[in-house]
Scaffold this motif. Structure first.
Motif, short mmCIF file in Angstrom:
data_model
loop_
_atom_site.label_atom_id
_atom_site.label_comp_id
_atom_site.label_asym_id
_atom_site.label_seq_id
_atom_site.Cartn_x
_atom_site.Cartn_y
_atom_site.Cartn_z
N SER A 13 0.69 -1.09 0.14
CA SER A 13 -0.38 -0.38 0.44
C SER A 13 0.99 1.41 -0.28
O SER A 13 0.39 2.57 -0.59
CB SER A 13 -1.06 0.29 1.38
N LYS A 14 2.20 1.48 0.85
CA LYS A 14 2.61 2.37 0.70
C LYS A 14 3.90 2.13 -0.19
O LYS A 14 3.58 3.53 -1.19
CB LYS A 14 3.66 2.19 1.98
N MET A 15 3.80 1.55 -1.05
CA MET A 15 4.93 1.56 -2.01
C MET A 15 3.97 2.29 -3.18
O MET A 15 4.31 3.26 -4.08
CB MET A 15 5.20 0.25 -3.07
N TYR A 16 2.50 1.70 -3.76
CA TYR A 16 1.57 2.54 -4.08
C TYR A 16 0.84 3.51 -4.44
O TYR A 16 1.91 4.99 -5.22
CB TYR A 16 0.26 1.71 -4.47
N TYR A 17 1.36 4.41 -2.61
CA TYR A 17 0.47 5.90 -2.23
C TYR A 17 1.94 6.49 -3.05
O TYR A 17 1.92 7.63 -3.36
CB TYR A 17 0.73 5.72 -0.86
#
Length: 106
Positions: A64-68
Motif C-alpha cells: 500500500s505504501k509502495m503504491y502511495y
C-alpha cells in the motif's frame, strides 16, 4: 534494484518520509541470510531481486505504501491492469485492505 531508488518515487513532502521508511524496510528484507530461499537465490546468483519476486515478501501495508509513493504514470499503469479502476479508488482500497488484514490477524 530500481525499487530501492528514491528517484523512482514521488519523493516530495510527506511522501519523502514514507518512501525513505519503505525503502529501508525492503532493504532489510534483501539479505543473503533471508528466510526466503528465492530471495537468497536471486541475491547470490544475480545480485538482484526483481520486483515481481520481491512482491512475494511484501506485506499488504508495504504494498500500500509502495503504491502511495508511486509517480502518477505508474499508478495509472497499475490501475489499468485491474480494468476500469481509478487511481483514487486503488489508493483508498489498499489502506482498507491493510486494516482488514490487521483486524483478521488479531
Amino acid at each position: 534494484m530500481n525499487y530501492l531508488n528514491e528517484a523512482n518515487y514521488d519523493y516530495i513532502g510527506k511522501k519523502k518520509n514514507i518512501t525513505d521508511r519503505m525503502i529501508q524496510i525492503i532493504s532489510r528484507q534483501l539479505r543473503d541470510d533471508s528466510d526466503y530461499a528465492y530471495i537468497r537465490h536471486y541475491l547470490i546468483r544475480y545480485q538482484n531481486v526483481p520486483l515481481w519476486v520481491m512482491m512475494n515478501v511484501l506485506i499488504i501495508g508495504q504494498l500500500s505504501k509502495m503504491y502511495y509513493c508511486q509517480k502518477g504514470r505508474i499508478k495509472i499503469k497499475v490501475c489499468q491492469e485491474f480494468g476500469p479502476l481509478k487511481i483514487n479508488e486503488m489508493g483508498k482500497m489498499l489502506p482498507i485492505m491493510t486494516k482488514f488484514r490487521n483486524v483478521c490477524a488479531q
